[in-house]
Design an enzyme around this catalytic site. Structure first.
Site, PDB file in Angstrom:
ATOM      1  CB  ALA A  73      35.125  29.490  42.172  1.00  0.00           C
ATOM      2  CG  ASN A 153      29.682  26.641  34.140  1.00  0.00           C
ATOM      3  OD1 ASN A 153      29.455  25.619  34.761  1.00  0.00           O
ATOM      4  ND2 ASN A 153      30.363  26.558  33.222  1.00  0.00           N
ATOM      5  CD  GLN A 181      28.141  30.927  36.403  1.00  0.00           C
ATOM      6  OE1 GLN A 181      27.315  31.841  36.363  1.00  0.00           O
ATOM      7  NE2 GLN A 181      29.447  31.038  35.696  1.00  0.00           N
ATOM      8  CB  SER A 201      34.189  33.086  41.755  1.00  0.00           C
ATOM      9  OG  SER A 201      35.003  34.088  40.806  1.00  0.00           O
ATOM     10  N   GLY A 202      34.806  35.965  42.960  1.00  0.00           N
ATOM     11  CA  GLY A 202      34.777  37.430  43.066  1.00  0.00           C
ATOM     12  C   GLY A 202      34.020  37.943  41.708  1.00  0.00           C
ATOM     13  CB  THR A 242      50.927  38.100  51.935  1.00  0.00           C
ATOM     14  OG1 THR A 242      51.955  37.737  52.653  1.00  0.00           O
ATOM     15  CG2 THR A 242      50.595  39.578  52.412  1.00  0.00           C
ATOM     16  CB  CYS A 328      34.285  24.632  22.668  1.00  0.00           C
ATOM     17  SG  CYS A 328      34.278  23.798  20.942  1.00  0.00           S
TER      18      CYS A 328
END
Ligand SMILES: *Cc1c(COP(=O)(O)O)cnc(C)c1O
Length: 383
Positions: A73, A153, A181, A201-202, A242, A328
């Site tokens: 992401a 998130n 998310q 995102s995976g 690739t 943080c």
């Protein structure tokens, strides 16, 4: 020694065994290059990638050709932001986003500011919600992109995607959403919601790390981007390199599973999440950060007055793996930009922790978590 109960699924999720099983053949046997298709090796890889594209398309209601594979992401966000900024600089130089976006969006926007672009960072209320009126007011003839995350998130707040999309399209502005998310966790439909680009995102959906996708709409409107990675012209020229076939296969299976199991999983995790909150709330003073309703089913962000979050996390760490959710670290000791933007005092931000439940979380895990949190909070408050 027993490993601690994992309650940090907004940071990452374990790979589902079924995902891993599906990926394995694509390392040593079916190892072909998906763009070298003059033989069976390449053909197998090409078909596997096509299947994954289709599975992702089914989750968000787009066409398979509209899915571009990326490394995650973060890359998808960068491609969306810089891609539009470069492509549309003749039309305008203004982008609207929000103050509670992921750093992948915020840092990309800051970089564009250095190049002369104008960025509006919308405020949010104390639930982490933007105001649609503010959004409308900030739009100018120079506005080329609106980028608002689907779900946050840290506090899990879900954005009014459909309304944002409608506003963007009325003004002919491209609408991008960072759905890292939300994808695979809550229903999303790019047509209903007028979404033009979506980052995926995976590893937030029980797939592998280092793989993701960007949905790029190809009609009504056709979205054009300048790439950020140049090379062999893979992925319609949007993203050369690739293809990472095993990971793409993994993302495809994870997407399929999330689609099939979404209802059941979300019912289960929200029930356990409510139980976690009620269990803690009935025994110690605690407040929810953000909305208690308009949020991801597996998210809970809690404020324990007078209890330093770092100390709490450290005291429970043999039993529970939890985090603050904000970037943080030792160099960056600022309180969470999300909680601060929601109007919280520094004190409150430093006393807040995030719980992310997962499809593997059990009732027993929750009972253990309640006892441990209550014990440690009580102890830290008595010091
Ligand atoms: C995790 C996350 C990202 C980054 O995704 P990667 O695939 O790890 O690069 C971006 N945005 C949000 C909202 C996230 O939660």
């Amino acid at each position: 020694m027993k490993r601690p109960i994992y309650l940090d699924t907004h940071a990452t999720t374990p790979v589902d065994r079924r995902v891993l099983e599906g990926m394995l053949p694509y390392f040593c046997e079916k190892f072909g290059n998906a763009s070298s298709i003059d033989h069976i090796y390449g053909n197998e890889a090409y078909s596997a990638v096509s299947k994954a594209r289709l599975e992702i398309a089914k989750v968000i209601g787009c066409e398979p050709e509209e899915i571009i594979f990326t490394s995650g992401a973060t890359e998808s966000d960068n491609l969306a932001i810089f891609g539009i900024a470069n492509k549309m600089k003749e039309k305008g130089n203004h982008i609207i986003t929000s103050k509670i976006e992921h750093k992948a969006i915020l840092d990309s926007c800051r970089h564009l500011e250095l190049q002369g672009y104008k960025i509006t960072y919308l405020d949010v209320n104390n639930n982490g919600e933007i105001s649609l009126n503010d959004l409308i007011k900030e739009i100018t003839s120079e506005t080329i992109l609106i980028s608002i995350m689907s779900a946050n998130n840290e506090v899990g707040t879900i954005a009014p995607l459909k309304e944002i999309g409608r506003i963007a399209h009325e003004k002919n502005i491209i609408f991008h959403t960072d759905a890292a998310q939300a994808y695979g966790h809550i229903p999303l439909n790019v047509i209903d919601m007028n979404i033009d680009m979506m980052s995926i995102s995976g590893h937030k959906i029980y797939g592998p790390k280092g793989i993701g996708a960007l949905y790029i709409r190809n009609r009504n409107p056709l979205v054009k981007l300048v790439p950020i990675i140049f090379g062999g012209g893979h992925e319609k020229g949007f993203r050369s390199g690739t293809l990472n076939v095993p990971s793409i296969v993994g993302l495809g299976i994870a997407s399929e599973l999330s689609r099939i199991e979404m209802n059941e999983t979300s019912k289960k995790v929200s029930m356990l999440r409510d139980r976690l909150f009620n269990g803690i709330h009935s025994r110690v003073k605690v407040e929810i950060n953000g909305s208690s309703k308009n949020k991801l089913p597996h998210n809970l962000n809690l404020y324990f007055e007078g209890v330093d979050a770092k100390a709490l996390i450290n005291e429970v760490k043999d039993v529970l793996a939890i985090s603050t959710g904000s970037a943080c670290n030792s160099e960056d000791m600022n309180p969470s930009h999300v909680l601060s933007s929601m109007g919280m005092e520094e004190d409150r931000a430093y006393c807040s922790v995030r719980f992310g439940l997962g499809k593997e979380t059990t009732e027993e895990d929750i009972e253990i978590a309640i006892d441990k949190i209550v014990d440690v909070v009580t102890k830290l408050r008595s010091l």
